[in-house]
Structures are given as structure tokens and as C-alpha cells.
Write an enzyme that holds these catalytic residues in place. Sequence first.
Site, mmCIF file in Angstrom:
data_model
loop_
_atom_site.group_PDB
_atom_site.id
_atom_site.type_symbol
_atom_site.label_atom_id
_atom_site.label_comp_id
_atom_site.label_asym_id
_atom_site.label_seq_id
_atom_site.Cartn_x
_atom_site.Cartn_y
_atom_site.Cartn_z
ATOM 1 N N ASN A 1 0.889 -1.156 0.000
ATOM 2 C CA ASN A 1 0.000 0.000 0.000
ATOM 3 C C ASN A 1 0.932 1.212 0.000
ATOM 4 O OD1 ASN A 1 -1.661 2.143 0.415
ATOM 5 N ND2 ASN A 1 -2.885 1.154 2.021
ATOM 6 N N HIS B 1 -5.218 -0.794 -1.572
ATOM 7 C CA HIS B 1 -5.684 0.472 -0.983
ATOM 8 C C HIS B 1 -6.868 0.153 -0.089
ATOM 9 C CE1 HIS B 1 -3.028 2.673 -3.513
ATOM 10 N NE2 HIS B 1 -3.443 1.928 -4.532
HETATM 11 C C1 DQA Z 1 -4.520 4.846 0.371
HETATM 12 C C2 DQA Z 1 -5.153 5.791 -0.655
HETATM 13 C C3 DQA Z 1 -4.192 6.909 -1.008
HETATM 14 O O1 DQA Z 1 -4.784 7.781 -1.958
HETATM 15 C C4 DQA Z 1 -3.847 7.711 0.234
HETATM 16 O O2 DQA Z 1 -2.906 8.716 -0.088
HETATM 17 C C5 DQA Z 1 -3.381 6.860 1.351
HETATM 18 C C6 DQA Z 1 -4.035 5.580 1.599
HETATM 19 C C7 DQA Z 1 -5.530 3.771 0.843
HETATM 20 O O3 DQA Z 1 -5.088 2.819 1.482
HETATM 21 O O4 DQA Z 1 -6.739 3.900 0.619
HETATM 22 O O5 DQA Z 1 -2.506 7.253 2.119
HETATM 23 O O6 DQA Z 1 -3.438 4.165 -0.244
#
Ligand code: DQA
Length: 145
Positions: free
Chosen positions: A75, A101
Site C-alpha cells: 500500500n 488500498h
Molecule cells: C490509500 C489511498 C491513497 O490515496 C492515500 O494517499 C493513502 C491511503 C488507501 O489505502 O486507501 O494514504 O493508499
Amino acid sequence: MSNIILVLNGPNLNMLGLREPAVYGHETLADVEAMATRHGEGHGFAVECKQTNHEGQMIDWIHQARGRVAGIVINPGAWTHTSVAIHDALIACEVPVLEVHISNVHKRESFRHHSYVSLVAVGVIAGFGTQGYTLAIDRFATLLK
Ligand code: DQA
């Protein structure tokens, strides 16, 4: 072949549980890492979990995974949308990658719709909450065995 699955989390994911719980839930990173480790063990994997807020550190860990681990679950947090360097490191590493994500990035701001990591990932899981990490490990169990 290695039985190691490397679970990498990028910037701000150390704040899980505190950070925007309506988006990311109430579980902490420690909860998620414990869940991923247990789940991986059930498949016979040794799961290594790492998190950093420093892009160079993440790139070093990706390089060190080359020839050592069977798969990477990553992630990349906000680096997903910005980092050509992480994209290039993942290619250089030559290890299969699954991108996770927690939130459904496609339902959010347009700057979250593009991912440099998806270009090099075998698959992408988004919007399944922290269950995405265990789903990715299940997928590696299918792909690697
Ligand atoms: C994320 C989604 C990204 O856009 C965001 O910047 C994150 C977390 C997620 O796990 O949904 O830090 O990767």
C-alpha cells in the site's frame, strides 16, 4: 523458492486507527500487520511487515526484496499517485506485486485515480478496507502454489 511475503505500507499508514477513521477504519497498523502475519502463516508464508514515511527507505526495502521474497503486497499511500521512483524500483526488483488500498480510491478525488504502481502490479485491491491485505495474501497463495 522463498516463502516470504513482504507487506509494505507507505506514508501516513502508521496513523491508521487515528487518521480519518471514516475513510480508513479504526484498526491500527499493528492490528493490520498482526492480521496479515497470522493469515499468511495459515498459507505457509512467512510475512514480513514494514512501514515508512521516507521514500528512499521504501525504495531500499524494495531493492533488498529482489531474489529474497516471493511476493510484495504494497500500500504505497500517496506515493501511489506521485512516485515514478517506486514504480521503477518495483520493476527492478522483479518480484510479483499486489497493490492494496484500504479506501476505494476511484470514488475519491481525481488525483487518486492514477497509480504509477498499478502499471507494474499483478493486481489491485481497493475499497475492501483492511481486508484487502488478507485478500492479497490469498491471491499470492493461488499465484505462487
Ligand atoms: C490509500 C489511498 C491513497 O490515496 C492515500 O494517499 C493513502 C491511503 C488507501 O489505502 O486507501 O494514504 O493508499
